[in-house]
Design a protein around this motif. Structure first.
Motif, mmCIF file in Angstrom:
data_model
loop_
_atom_site.group_PDB
_atom_site.id
_atom_site.type_symbol
_atom_site.label_atom_id
_atom_site.label_comp_id
_atom_site.label_asym_id
_atom_site.label_seq_id
_atom_site.Cartn_x
_atom_site.Cartn_y
_atom_site.Cartn_z
ATOM 1 N N ASN A 79 74.243 57.075 52.193
ATOM 2 C CA ASN A 79 74.554 55.709 52.570
ATOM 3 C C ASN A 79 73.347 54.983 53.143
ATOM 4 N N ILE A 131 71.509 51.665 51.475
ATOM 5 C CA ILE A 131 71.276 50.410 52.187
ATOM 6 C C ILE A 131 69.784 50.061 52.189
ATOM 7 N N GLU A 176 85.376 46.443 53.116
ATOM 8 C CA GLU A 176 84.792 46.475 51.784
ATOM 9 C C GLU A 176 85.907 46.216 50.789
ATOM 10 N N TRP A 199 83.121 48.436 43.741
ATOM 11 C CA TRP A 199 83.284 48.119 45.158
ATOM 12 C C TRP A 199 82.198 47.161 45.570
ATOM 13 N N THR A 200 82.520 46.279 46.505
ATOM 14 C CA THR A 200 81.468 45.397 47.012
ATOM 15 C C THR A 200 81.709 45.039 48.464
ATOM 16 N N SER A 201 80.622 44.710 49.132
ATOM 17 C CA SER A 201 80.641 44.204 50.503
ATOM 18 C C SER A 201 79.187 43.969 50.905
ATOM 19 N N TYR A 252 77.098 45.999 52.782
ATOM 20 C CA TYR A 252 77.182 47.340 53.363
ATOM 21 C C TYR A 252 76.288 47.516 54.570
ATOM 22 N N SER A 253 75.172 46.833 54.566
ATOM 23 C CA SER A 253 74.294 46.913 55.724
ATOM 24 C C SER A 253 75.012 46.352 56.953
ATOM 25 N N LEU A 304 78.217 45.976 57.290
ATOM 26 C CA LEU A 304 79.437 46.741 57.525
ATOM 27 C C LEU A 304 79.162 48.018 58.324
ATOM 28 N N TYR A 305 78.110 48.748 57.931
ATOM 29 C CA TYR A 305 77.827 50.030 58.589
ATOM 30 C C TYR A 305 77.132 49.854 59.922
ATOM 31 N N ASN A 363 86.340 49.025 57.500
ATOM 32 C CA ASN A 363 85.350 50.049 57.820
ATOM 33 C C ASN A 363 85.976 51.160 58.664
ATOM 34 N N THR A 393 78.885 56.434 46.787
ATOM 35 C CA THR A 393 77.645 55.908 47.337
ATOM 36 C C THR A 393 76.446 56.485 46.607
#
Lengths: 189, 189
Positions: free
Chosen positions: A132, A136, B50, B80-82, B84-85, B87-88, B110, B131
DNA sequence: TTGGTTACGTGATGTAGATCACATTCTTTT
DNA sequence: AAAAGAATGTGATCTACATCACGTAACCAA
């Protein structure tokens, strides 16, 4: 610090393993040493392992038309490297990995990783987290590529990894930024 | 086919869940519908979820200087999309996501993803695999960016996703390739 | 039907970075 | 210490692509 401790501290950040579990995990790694300039993976090779860097610096790169080199990753201590596309899809390597300095590595085979992931939920968790982070970072680099000029990308890189400036010759930094060494050199003036 | 079945078939490729386990998994998703042009994530937003695409097409993009747009991803059914940076790392969104056509989505928070991953090893396995695929694709695109000119990148994109040619306006394809719409247009001549 | 917005094409011109050529310095090997 | 090779700097020229400007066609919304 020993390789074993370095790996242990690295994975302790995201997975909690007992001492025995970690010993078992560690027993699947093979320690390797290489000299500056030696090759770990060549284009066309069968790729069986991924590598955890204990000391030194590697580059993962692609050669185009047998002339131009593009660097995908500089791998430094506690980083992982391999040709992941080749490793996961069991196809011949399309990228090369070699040593910028003398290096010490821990090597883990694809099948052992998958075995460990299925045996220990915590290990699977660790590898999800690691991938992950890589994903990113890769997206961020792609965006920077589209969005920024060479100078900005260079400054970004040095801000993120100041040690690279002295550790790695400038023409390799150019190959990472995707420009000619001449253009990189002219940024200083 | 219903959303539930689409998701089930999607995850069955890498994770084996019983019917009850899948029902439990699915109960954490929220179904959402949007019209063409609607925004899912805006720069600066807090990002909690996400999104799994059931139908339609989204774009994840970055706006530079309030002028230039760069598209990181076209998200099509079963993707899948979002951000991610965001989100995490629990930081404000730096990219935007909006709808190129009418879309149906399944939304997963999340915290629910992390909860499900820790509750079910198989679900963690699925997300690692997903991922991983994304990481490999991202590296490949980065390499293509450094290595190939616009024409080659355009042909690569159309070879991989022929449906894009009719589905998506050309200026968005240009924004994905990282060139001006004029240059893309001139490739035909 | 009409007026407005979005998509797309195409000419003219500008520019970041590539390429080629050569000089200089630094590093490694013997 | 000498020789050879690698790394770096810098000028001259070339080129892919950006930008600006304008025209036309397609698609909505009132």
């Amino acid at each position: 610090m020993e390789s074993k401790e370095i790996l242990q501290q690295h994975i302790a950040k995201t997975a909690s393993l007992t001492e025995e579990e970690f010993d078992y995990f560690f027993s699947h790694f093979k320690a390797l040493s290489f000299k500056k300039g030696q090759t770990i993976i060549s284009e066309g090779d069968k790729v069986d392992c991924e590598y955890f860097v204990i000391s030194g610096c590697l580059k993962a790169f692609f050669i185009n038309d047998e002339i131009k080199m593009y660097i995908l990753q500089f791998a430094m201590p506690t980083w992982w490297t391999s040709d992941y596309s080749a490793l996961y899809n069991q196809t011949p390597a399309t990228i090369n990995v070699d040593c910028i300095s003398d290096v010490e590595l821990l090597c883990l085979s694809n099948s052992d990783r998958e075995k460990l992931c299925s045996e220990f939920h915590q290990i699977e968790h660790f590898f999800r987290w690691r991938t992950n982070k890589g994903y990113i970072a890769s997206q961020k680099r792609l965006l920077s590529f589209m969005n920024n000029n060479v100078k900005t990308r260079y400054e970004e890189l040095l801000a993120l990894y100041p040690q690279l400036y002295n550790l790695v010759p400038k023409h390799l930094i150019a190959a990472y930024l995707g420009v000619s060494r001449e253009t990189l050199s002219r940024l200083n003036s």
